[in-house]
Design a protein around this motif. Structure first.
Motif: not given
Length: 134
Positions: A49-72
């Protein structure tokens, strides 16, 4: 050869994104389930991750959210890197109602942007992608 071609496509997309918007920083995560036991929680195998990720807005891109486990697990990794929930937006093509419930129960301030909610998004995606959804 296929792995190499996929990697090139990802690099091209990353290059195009950062080429038009110079302030964009791209992070990468590999999160996977154990093949033997899909009931175990997913694990973060790799995260850069970028070193300044905490100060940024994050787009978490994932094609299918079936169970939500990976996104979790991805959100947990972002939180370990001090990213606030209200800075995370999940961008996905299809989600199931259960996955939305699972993610929002644990992370209520995360936003989810999707095209459609469907009970069986893996099947639905395949039908839509291959044109067999009549």
């Amino acid at each position: 050869k296929q792995w190499y071609q996929r990697r090139i496509r990802k690099a091209v997309v990353s290059t195009q994104s950062t080429g038009c918007c110079r302030s964009i920083r791209i992070g990468k995560m590999l999160v996977r389930h154990e093949q033997e036991d899909l009931n175990k929680p997913a694990k973060v195998i790799y995260a850069k991750l970028p070193p300044d990720v905490a100060e940024r807005n994050v787009l978490l891109m994932y094609p299918l959210m079936n169970s939500g486990g990976t996104i979790h697990q991805s959100i947990r990794e972002l939180k370990k890197n001090h990213v606030s929930e209200d800075r995370i937006t999940i961008c996905t093509l299809f989600v199931t109602p259960d996955s939305v419930t699972k993610v929002l129960d644990d992370f209520p301030r995360v936003r989810i942007l999707t095209t459609e909610v469907n009970d069986d998004c893996a099947l639905h995606f395949g039908e839509r992608y291959f044109g067999t959804d009549k």
